[in-house]
Design an enzyme around this catalytic site. Structure first.
Site, mmCIF file in Angstrom:
data_model
loop_
_atom_site.group_PDB
_atom_site.id
_atom_site.type_symbol
_atom_site.label_atom_id
_atom_site.label_comp_id
_atom_site.label_asym_id
_atom_site.label_seq_id
_atom_site.Cartn_x
_atom_site.Cartn_y
_atom_site.Cartn_z
ATOM 1 N N ALA A 10 2.564 -15.960 5.366
ATOM 2 C CA ALA A 10 1.370 -16.801 5.515
ATOM 3 C C ALA A 10 1.601 -18.219 4.972
ATOM 4 O O ALA A 10 1.057 -19.192 5.511
ATOM 5 C CB ALA A 10 0.197 -16.151 4.807
ATOM 6 N N ASP A 68 15.573 -18.938 9.775
ATOM 7 C CA ASP A 68 16.347 -18.092 8.874
ATOM 8 C C ASP A 68 17.035 -19.000 7.871
ATOM 9 O O ASP A 68 17.455 -20.109 8.238
ATOM 10 C CB ASP A 68 17.370 -17.250 9.645
ATOM 11 C CG ASP A 68 17.786 -16.031 8.832
ATOM 12 O OD1 ASP A 68 16.917 -15.413 8.195
ATOM 13 O OD2 ASP A 68 18.983 -15.699 8.801
ATOM 14 N N TYR A 150 16.830 -18.029 -5.376
ATOM 15 C CA TYR A 150 17.913 -18.538 -6.226
ATOM 16 C C TYR A 150 17.570 -19.880 -6.887
ATOM 17 O O TYR A 150 18.448 -20.510 -7.472
ATOM 18 C CB TYR A 150 19.195 -18.689 -5.380
ATOM 19 C CG TYR A 150 19.666 -17.385 -4.785
ATOM 20 C CD1 TYR A 150 20.558 -16.560 -5.469
ATOM 21 C CD2 TYR A 150 19.209 -16.965 -3.540
ATOM 22 C CE1 TYR A 150 20.991 -15.354 -4.924
ATOM 23 C CE2 TYR A 150 19.629 -15.754 -2.979
ATOM 24 C CZ TYR A 150 20.515 -14.959 -3.673
ATOM 25 O OH TYR A 150 20.936 -13.771 -3.136
ATOM 26 N N ASP A 151 16.335 -20.321 -6.783
ATOM 27 C CA ASP A 151 15.949 -21.633 -7.323
ATOM 28 C C ASP A 151 16.376 -21.869 -8.778
ATOM 29 O O ASP A 151 16.823 -22.965 -9.114
ATOM 30 C CB ASP A 151 14.432 -21.852 -7.192
ATOM 31 C CG ASP A 151 14.033 -22.225 -5.782
ATOM 32 O OD1 ASP A 151 14.929 -22.557 -4.973
ATOM 33 O OD2 ASP A 151 12.825 -22.185 -5.473
ATOM 34 N N HIS A 176 16.184 -27.818 2.148
ATOM 35 C CA HIS A 176 16.748 -27.424 3.443
ATOM 36 C C HIS A 176 15.651 -27.075 4.444
ATOM 37 O O HIS A 176 15.682 -27.481 5.591
ATOM 38 C CB HIS A 176 17.684 -26.226 3.230
ATOM 39 C CG HIS A 176 17.082 -25.133 2.387
ATOM 40 N ND1 HIS A 176 16.564 -25.360 1.137
ATOM 41 C CD2 HIS A 176 16.869 -23.816 2.623
ATOM 42 C CE1 HIS A 176 16.078 -24.243 0.642
ATOM 43 N NE2 HIS A 176 16.246 -23.286 1.526
ATOM 44 N N ARG A 177 14.659 -26.305 3.975
ATOM 45 C CA ARG A 177 13.579 -25.864 4.863
ATOM 46 C C ARG A 177 12.757 -27.045 5.353
ATOM 47 O O ARG A 177 12.445 -27.150 6.542
ATOM 48 C CB ARG A 177 12.688 -24.860 4.121
ATOM 49 C CG ARG A 177 11.685 -24.153 4.998
ATOM 50 C CD ARG A 177 11.010 -23.001 4.284
ATOM 51 N NE ARG A 177 11.916 -21.933 3.929
ATOM 52 C CZ ARG A 177 12.464 -21.758 2.730
ATOM 53 N NH1 ARG A 177 12.162 -22.558 1.736
ATOM 54 N NH2 ARG A 177 13.302 -20.781 2.498
HETATM 55 P P1 ITT Z 1 10.385 -14.346 5.281
HETATM 56 O O1 ITT Z 1 9.223 -13.722 4.609
HETATM 57 O O2 ITT Z 1 10.018 -15.433 6.221
HETATM 58 O O3 ITT Z 1 11.338 -13.339 5.919
HETATM 59 P P2 ITT Z 1 12.514 -14.616 3.358
HETATM 60 O O4 ITT Z 1 12.437 -15.177 1.977
HETATM 61 O O5 ITT Z 1 12.852 -13.176 3.463
HETATM 62 O O6 ITT Z 1 11.183 -15.048 4.080
HETATM 63 P P3 ITT Z 1 14.300 -16.696 4.359
HETATM 64 O O7 ITT Z 1 15.088 -16.607 5.608
HETATM 65 O O8 ITT Z 1 13.364 -17.841 4.221
HETATM 66 O O9 ITT Z 1 13.609 -15.274 4.283
HETATM 67 O O10 ITT Z 1 15.296 -16.728 3.122
HETATM 68 C C1 ITT Z 1 16.238 -15.689 2.892
HETATM 69 C C2 ITT Z 1 16.597 -15.635 1.423
HETATM 70 O O11 ITT Z 1 17.375 -16.799 1.061
HETATM 71 C C3 ITT Z 1 15.417 -15.654 0.472
HETATM 72 O O12 ITT Z 1 14.883 -14.363 0.277
HETATM 73 C C4 ITT Z 1 16.041 -16.227 -0.798
HETATM 74 O O13 ITT Z 1 16.761 -15.251 -1.505
HETATM 75 C C5 ITT Z 1 17.036 -17.238 -0.235
HETATM 76 N N1 ITT Z 1 16.366 -18.569 -0.114
HETATM 77 C C6 ITT Z 1 16.028 -19.187 1.028
HETATM 78 N N2 ITT Z 1 15.399 -20.339 0.782
HETATM 79 C C7 ITT Z 1 15.352 -20.466 -0.561
HETATM 80 C C8 ITT Z 1 14.837 -21.441 -1.448
HETATM 81 O O14 ITT Z 1 14.194 -22.517 -0.997
HETATM 82 N N3 ITT Z 1 14.958 -21.235 -2.747
HETATM 83 C C9 ITT Z 1 15.577 -20.149 -3.233
HETATM 84 N N4 ITT Z 1 16.081 -19.173 -2.479
HETATM 85 C C10 ITT Z 1 15.983 -19.317 -1.146
#
Ligand code: ITT
Length: 192
Positions: A10, A68, A150-151, A176-177
């Site tokens: 959400a 992703d 991992y922040d 990145h996002r």
């Molecule tokens: P959804 O609910 O949309 O699936 P998600 O967290 O499982 O979200 P993401 O593809 O956005 O999936 O990210 C995959 C993983 O990568 C996430 O669970 C974190 O462990 C890591 N990650 C991604 N973006 C991050 C960020 O901004 N800060 C820290 N860790 C991040």
């Protein structure tokens, strides 16, 4: 134009709605009655992003995009990468994921890493990808309480604070996002 964001998160839906304004009607997987788990089996961030969007396009025939993301660490040949969410075995167990990451990097001075997001948009059957990355390094211990994943161990290049020490607003300026999302938005807004 109606566009499905292939996520059940959400927060992600709200964020993009706020940024896109009224020109696009963003709907979620719930809104299109998609109850299936989207496939993520390609082994790469790019591939999984495309696979999720493709699934929605094929089964629901609606313009859509999927994202992703993951953390890629140089000294670990890009791991945890596509497995970032469940590096230590349990989806979303950030504490365990960080613990394993630090263990695998113990003793190494090569700690360069980047976060990567790939967004795949399928618009009238055509596929477009948008990538955002942020370079940085992995600290030997956690610092900060904000954010997620991992922040607490990610120090962006050129900054003195980890992602977990920054406010969400500060992180969103460079993440990145955000970068990938900005590219998607620019593309959508320039599409006639
Ligand atoms: P959804 O609910 O949309 O699936 P998600 O967290 O499982 O979200 P993401 O593809 O956005 O999936 O990210 C995959 C993983 O990568 C996430 O669970 C974190 O462990 C890591 N990650 C991604 N973006 C991050 C960020 O901004 N800060 C820290 N860790 C991040």
């Amino acid at each position: 134009m109606k566009l499905c964001f292939a996520t059940r998160n959400a927060n992600k839906i709200k964020e993009i709605k706020d940024k896109l304004g009224d020109a696009f009607e963003i709907v979620s997987l719930e809104d299109i009655q998609c109850k299936e788990e989207l496939p993520e089996t390609t082994g790469t961030i790019e591939g999984n992003s495309a696979q999720k969007a493709q699934f929605v396009w094929e089964h629901y025939k609606i313009n859509c995009f999927a994202d992703d993301s993951g953390l890629e660490v140089d000294a670990l040949n890009g791991a945890p990468g596509v497995d970032s969410a469940m590096y230590a075995g349990v989806h979303g167990d950030s504490e365990a994921n960080i613990k394993l990451l630090l263990k695998n990097l113990q003793g190494t001075i090569h700690r360069k890493a980047h976060f990567k997001t790939v967004i795949t948009l399928i618009l009238n059957g055509d596929t477009h990808q948008f990538e955002g990355t942020i370079e940085g390094s992995i600290l030997p211990e956690t610092k900060g309480q904000e954010g997620f994943g991992y922040d607490p161990v990610f120090l962006p290049k050129g900054y003195q604070q980890t992602f977990a020490e920054m406010s969400l607003e500060e992180k969103n300026k460079i993440s990145h996002r955000s970068l990938a999302t900005e590219k998607l938005i620019q593309f959508l807004q320039s599409t006639p």
